[in-house]
Design a protein around this motif. Structure first.
Motif, mmCIF file in Angstrom:
data_model
loop_
_atom_site.group_PDB
_atom_site.id
_atom_site.type_symbol
_atom_site.label_atom_id
_atom_site.label_comp_id
_atom_site.label_asym_id
_atom_site.label_seq_id
_atom_site.Cartn_x
_atom_site.Cartn_y
_atom_site.Cartn_z
ATOM 1 N N GLY A 31 4.088 -8.827 0.022
ATOM 2 C CA GLY A 31 3.503 -7.777 0.854
ATOM 3 C C GLY A 31 3.876 -7.964 2.309
ATOM 4 O O GLY A 31 4.120 -9.091 2.757
ATOM 5 N N TYR A 32 3.931 -6.864 3.030
ATOM 6 C CA TYR A 32 4.162 -6.921 4.483
ATOM 7 C C TYR A 32 3.268 -5.853 5.084
ATOM 8 O O TYR A 32 3.343 -4.680 4.684
ATOM 9 C CB TYR A 32 5.639 -6.626 4.774
ATOM 10 N N ASP A 33 2.407 -6.241 6.021
ATOM 11 C CA ASP A 33 1.461 -5.260 6.557
ATOM 12 C C ASP A 33 1.092 -5.615 7.991
ATOM 13 O O ASP A 33 0.855 -6.778 8.296
ATOM 14 C CB ASP A 33 0.199 -5.228 5.684
ATOM 15 N N GLY A 34 1.011 -4.612 8.822
ATOM 16 C CA GLY A 34 0.721 -4.826 10.244
ATOM 17 C C GLY A 34 -0.750 -4.880 10.573
ATOM 18 O O GLY A 34 -1.133 -5.182 11.697
ATOM 19 N N MET A 35 -1.617 -4.563 9.605
ATOM 20 C CA MET A 35 -3.081 -4.588 9.826
ATOM 21 C C MET A 35 -3.472 -3.785 11.077
ATOM 22 O O MET A 35 -4.303 -4.233 11.867
ATOM 23 C CB MET A 35 -3.585 -6.035 9.990
ATOM 24 N N SER A 36 -2.865 -2.633 11.245
ATOM 25 C CA SER A 36 -3.170 -1.846 12.448
ATOM 26 C C SER A 36 -4.630 -1.383 12.373
ATOM 27 O O SER A 36 -5.205 -1.282 11.289
ATOM 28 C CB SER A 36 -2.252 -0.622 12.527
ATOM 29 N N ASP A 37 -5.212 -1.146 13.552
ATOM 30 C CA ASP A 37 -6.647 -0.822 13.558
ATOM 31 C C ASP A 37 -6.908 0.679 13.574
ATOM 32 O O ASP A 37 -7.923 1.135 14.084
ATOM 33 C CB ASP A 37 -7.347 -1.527 14.723
ATOM 34 N N TYR A 38 -6.023 1.460 12.970
ATOM 35 C CA TYR A 38 -6.241 2.913 12.828
ATOM 36 C C TYR A 38 -7.557 3.163 12.091
ATOM 37 O O TYR A 38 -8.261 4.128 12.347
ATOM 38 C CB TYR A 38 -5.051 3.527 12.088
ATOM 39 N N TYR A 39 -7.865 2.287 11.124
ATOM 40 C CA TYR A 39 -9.210 2.304 10.524
ATOM 41 C C TYR A 39 -9.614 0.866 10.231
ATOM 42 O O TYR A 39 -8.794 -0.061 10.350
ATOM 43 C CB TYR A 39 -9.256 3.205 9.276
ATOM 44 N N ASP A 40 -10.868 0.710 9.824
ATOM 45 C CA ASP A 40 -11.512 -0.569 9.561
ATOM 46 C C ASP A 40 -10.585 -1.652 8.976
ATOM 47 O O ASP A 40 -10.212 -1.610 7.806
ATOM 48 C CB ASP A 40 -12.669 -0.299 8.591
ATOM 49 N N PRO A 55 -1.187 -15.504 -8.164
ATOM 50 C CA PRO A 55 -0.156 -16.417 -7.642
ATOM 51 C C PRO A 55 1.210 -15.748 -7.455
ATOM 52 O O PRO A 55 2.057 -16.294 -6.734
ATOM 53 C CB PRO A 55 -0.067 -17.510 -8.716
ATOM 54 N N ASN A 56 1.403 -14.588 -8.062
ATOM 55 C CA ASN A 56 2.685 -13.888 -7.878
ATOM 56 C C ASN A 56 2.712 -12.998 -6.651
ATOM 57 O O ASN A 56 3.646 -12.216 -6.462
ATOM 58 C CB ASN A 56 3.018 -13.044 -9.113
ATOM 59 N N PHE A 57 1.644 -13.074 -5.835
ATOM 60 C CA PHE A 57 1.591 -12.250 -4.625
ATOM 61 C C PHE A 57 1.545 -13.135 -3.392
ATOM 62 O O PHE A 57 0.734 -14.054 -3.285
ATOM 63 C CB PHE A 57 0.357 -11.349 -4.639
ATOM 64 N N THR A 58 2.430 -12.844 -2.445
ATOM 65 C CA THR A 58 2.376 -13.489 -1.132
ATOM 66 C C THR A 58 2.475 -12.383 -0.088
ATOM 67 O O THR A 58 2.968 -11.281 -0.390
ATOM 68 C CB THR A 58 3.562 -14.463 -0.928
ATOM 69 N N ALA A 59 2.023 -12.670 1.121
ATOM 70 C CA ALA A 59 2.032 -11.600 2.122
ATOM 71 C C ALA A 59 2.306 -12.134 3.510
ATOM 72 O O ALA A 59 2.007 -13.297 3.818
ATOM 73 C CB ALA A 59 0.686 -10.887 2.118
ATOM 74 N N THR A 60 2.874 -11.269 4.326
ATOM 75 C CA THR A 60 3.081 -11.592 5.737
ATOM 76 C C THR A 60 2.449 -10.493 6.576
ATOM 77 O O THR A 60 2.580 -9.308 6.259
ATOM 78 C CB THR A 60 4.593 -11.626 6.071
ATOM 79 N N GLU A 61 1.764 -10.907 7.642
ATOM 80 C CA GLU A 61 1.222 -9.934 8.568
ATOM 81 C C GLU A 61 2.254 -9.694 9.653
ATOM 82 O O GLU A 61 2.665 -10.653 10.318
ATOM 83 C CB GLU A 61 -0.069 -10.498 9.171
ATOM 84 N N GLY A 62 2.697 -8.465 9.788
ATOM 85 C CA GLY A 62 3.690 -8.187 10.816
ATOM 86 C C GLY A 62 3.894 -6.688 10.993
ATOM 87 O O GLY A 62 3.586 -5.905 10.084
#
Ligand SMILES: Nc1nc2c(ncn2[C@@H]2O[C@H](COP(=O)(O)OP(=O)(O)O[C@H]3O[C@H](CO)[C@@H](O)[C@H](O)[C@@H]3O)[C@@H](O)[C@H]2O)c(=O)[nH]1
Length: 337
Positions: A31-40, A55-62
């Motif tokens: 996963g890749y996600d910016g966690m923008s604060d458009y909503y909660d 265990p088959n899921f990893t993620a980066t915040e960006g």
């Protein structure tokens, strides 16, 4: 060996559901996600936390705009498929903050395309929207219809993504599918969407805003149906047609391995019927605040989903009343209301 799928926007509504589906089928998902604060952001973090139990899921915040980070993640993961769902979404917010749409949807999508090109992924899949049909009046909307009258900068950035995708598919022989989503709803849904707002406010005894005095129609598409459609389309990567010959009804480009595909329920639901179904599900009446048409809003959407069916043998079909029930059950449990 299991395929490796890089999904942007896994902390988002659709990305979360797609990742869940793929993990249940033993795909390896990044996963890749910016966690923008458009909503909660707490809701986004909860979605990611659920996925991280696998265990088959990893993620980066960006951020998508951070080309260097995105490239690094993509290169390290070596995906077979990239599904690009992260975006600045929302029709009406694009009047308030148009720049966010240019940054995420134009620059961000370009960065994803560049990584896909460099890594020569088997299939690049990217989200567009029914909003690209804009002022079109002939319904149901088909992918082969002309779509040149976008009514918001949001829709315009998504139409731009379709054109950008076509050019890269052509230049770099990059099989690319663009989905046009139709008003997706369901558990873990976005707080800016009508269903979430209506349920939240009705339960609190607060009035709900009903745009265009209720003379609105939407092809509401249940999220689990939608991600099933994406999953099946993964195996239907477009191939550059020989001598430009395109089958009747197919949106395949005559010169590139590229097509757009509607994913919709093919059911035009009146906004007031939608509100009544919510009231029934909650056992509570809404206080209605009738309003005029909102700038940029389209009065109706309705998908012709024949192409999806031809390509995958599948059609979304959840009745909106059942989908609303499932959303309400999730909402009550999640927010303890
Ligand atoms: N959000 C919202 N919608 C309202 C409200 N009152 C009435 N509506 C109406 O309820 C319907 C559904 O609105 P949304 O759930 O916000 O969905 P949408 O406008 O169709 O846009 C969604 O679908 C698009 C794809 O078709 C997406 O591109 C977009 O990002 C969004 O997810 C629309 O007719 C909208 O005008 C309100 O207070 N808030």
């Amino acid at each position: 060996m299991s395929e490796r799928v890089l999904i942007t926007g896994t902390a988002g509504f659709i990305g979360y559901h797609l990742a869940r589906l793929l993990l249940s089928e033993n795909y390896v998902v990044r996963g890749y996600d910016g966690m923008s604060d458009y909503y909660d952001v707490a809701l986004k973090r909860r979605r990611h936390a659920m996925l991280l139990q696998d265990p088959n899921f990893t993620a980066t915040e960006g951020q998508l705009e951070d080309a260097e980070l995105f490239n690094r993640v993509a290169e390290e993961f070596q995906p077979d498929v990239i599904v690009h769902l992260a975006a600045q979404a929302g029709v009406r917010y694009s009047l308030e903050n148009p720049r966010a749409y240019i940054d995420s949807n134009v620059i961000g999508t370009f960065n994803v395309m560049e990584a896909a090109r460099r890594l020569k992924v088997r299939h690049l899949m990217m989200a567009s929207t029914s909003s690209v049909y804009g002022a079109n009046e002939d319904m149901p909307f088909a992918e082969t219809d002309k779509a040149d009258t976008q009514l918001t900068i949001y829709a315009a950035t998504k139409k731009a993504n379709e054109s950008m995708g076509h050019s890269y598919a052509h230049l770099w022989d990059l099989p690319t599918t663009m989905f046009r989503f139709f008003t997706v709803y369901g558990p873990w849904g976005r707080p800016d969407l009508a269903l979430f707002k209506f349920v939240d406010r009705i339960l609190d005894g607060r009035p709900i805003d009903i745009y265009n005095h209720g003379e609105m129609y939407r092809d509401f598409t249940y999220v689990e149906d939608l991600v099933r459609g994406i999953r099946l389309l993964m195996d239907a990567a477009p191939v550059r047609p020989v001598d430009g010959v395109v089958p009747e009804g197919d949106s395949l480009s005559p010169v590139a391995p590229f097509r757009v595909v509607n994913i919709g329920n093919s059911d035009k639901v009146r906004l007031m019927d939608f509100v009544e179904a919510i009231e029934q599900s909650l056992g509570q009446e809404a206080i209605r605040n009738y309003m005029d048409m909102q700038p940029g809003d389209v009065p109706a959407t309705w998908a012709n989903a024949d192409l999806l069916h031809t390509l995958t043998g599948y059609r979304p079909q959840t009745d909106v009343r059942d989908g609303i029930e499932r959303f309400v059950a999730w909402f009550r449990e999640y927010y303890d209301k």
